[in-house]
Design a protein around this motif. Sequence first.
Motif, short mmCIF file in Angstrom:
data_model
loop_
_atom_site.label_atom_id
_atom_site.label_comp_id
_atom_site.label_asym_id
_atom_site.label_seq_id
_atom_site.Cartn_x
_atom_site.Cartn_y
_atom_site.Cartn_z
N UNK A 1 -39.07 0.80 -37.75
CA UNK A 1 -38.27 -0.27 -37.19
C UNK A 1 -39.03 -0.89 -36.02
N UNK A 2 -39.02 -2.20 -35.94
CA UNK A 2 -39.77 -2.91 -34.90
C UNK A 2 -39.12 -2.72 -33.53
N UNK A 3 -39.95 -2.75 -32.53
CA UNK A 3 -39.52 -2.62 -31.14
C UNK A 3 -38.74 -3.87 -30.72
N UNK A 4 -37.65 -3.68 -30.00
CA UNK A 4 -36.85 -4.78 -29.49
C UNK A 4 -37.04 -4.83 -27.97
N UNK A 5 -37.47 -5.99 -27.47
CA UNK A 5 -37.62 -6.18 -26.02
C UNK A 5 -36.67 -7.30 -25.61
N UNK A 6 -35.67 -6.95 -24.81
CA UNK A 6 -34.71 -7.93 -24.30
C UNK A 6 -35.28 -8.48 -23.00
N UNK A 7 -35.61 -9.77 -22.97
CA UNK A 7 -36.22 -10.38 -21.79
C UNK A 7 -35.23 -11.35 -21.15
N UNK A 8 -35.05 -11.19 -19.84
CA UNK A 8 -34.20 -12.07 -19.05
C UNK A 8 -35.07 -12.67 -17.95
N UNK A 9 -35.54 -13.91 -18.16
CA UNK A 9 -36.42 -14.55 -17.18
C UNK A 9 -35.65 -15.14 -16.01
N UNK A 10 -34.46 -15.63 -16.24
CA UNK A 10 -33.62 -16.17 -15.17
C UNK A 10 -32.18 -15.70 -15.39
N UNK A 132 -40.94 2.16 -27.42
CA UNK A 132 -39.48 2.17 -27.36
C UNK A 132 -38.91 0.79 -27.04
N UNK A 133 -37.64 0.60 -27.40
CA UNK A 133 -36.95 -0.64 -27.03
C UNK A 133 -36.97 -0.78 -25.51
N UNK A 134 -36.85 -2.03 -25.04
CA UNK A 134 -36.97 -2.26 -23.61
C UNK A 134 -36.04 -3.39 -23.15
N UNK A 135 -35.72 -3.34 -21.87
CA UNK A 135 -35.01 -4.42 -21.18
C UNK A 135 -35.92 -4.84 -20.04
N UNK A 136 -36.32 -6.12 -20.02
CA UNK A 136 -37.21 -6.63 -18.97
C UNK A 136 -36.49 -7.76 -18.25
N UNK A 137 -36.37 -7.62 -16.92
CA UNK A 137 -35.63 -8.59 -16.12
C UNK A 137 -36.53 -9.08 -14.99
N UNK A 138 -36.58 -10.41 -14.81
CA UNK A 138 -37.31 -11.04 -13.72
C UNK A 138 -36.30 -11.45 -12.66
#
Length: 188
Positions: A1-10, A132-138
């Motif tokens: 299963x592909x990695x999911x990266x949730x990105x929140x730039x603003x 692993x899946x990730x949550x990235x927040x700026x």
Amino acid sequence: MARVIHVFRQPDRFVAGTVGEPGERTFYLQASEDVRTVSVALEKQQVSVLAERIGALLDEVQRRFDTDLPEQTPDDLVDTDPLAVPVDEEFRVGTMGLGWDAETEAVVVELLAVTEEEIDESVVLDDTEEGPDALRVFLSPQHARAFAERAERVINAGRKPCPLCNEPLDPEGHICPRQNGYRRTEEV
């Protein structure tokens, strides 16, 4: 299963919060932007470390780059609202990454899902397809300070510590190791 990266730039909101009663709380970090909300579960200690490290990162950026950053959270950024419901856990946090993006002058928080495999440090703050899946927040420096302040309030809203051993006091009672397990009772 592909990695999911949730990105929140603003993000409109990035907060720490809990579900449950003190002593049985589950800690969450929740990021929201427009109609999208992602919640991840983590340990109380992880929330504490993240808040502490964000403050230290901002102090270091200010010292090293002579950048003018806020020392206090602006009143309009203080968030006291509860977590957005329903709180659907995307994943449980295992590894956390923290950095400074000099180009956008933003704090970057990355939270990686718990995994049984050992994580190569190169996947933190990277868009590799494996990992692993990730949550990235700026976060702007002001929003980062607001996050850290709220996280400290959430942590301190739990059970009061015992004045002798500093362990949490339970409503049912507390057997303090500093008292050798004895409870003093008044003699009649």
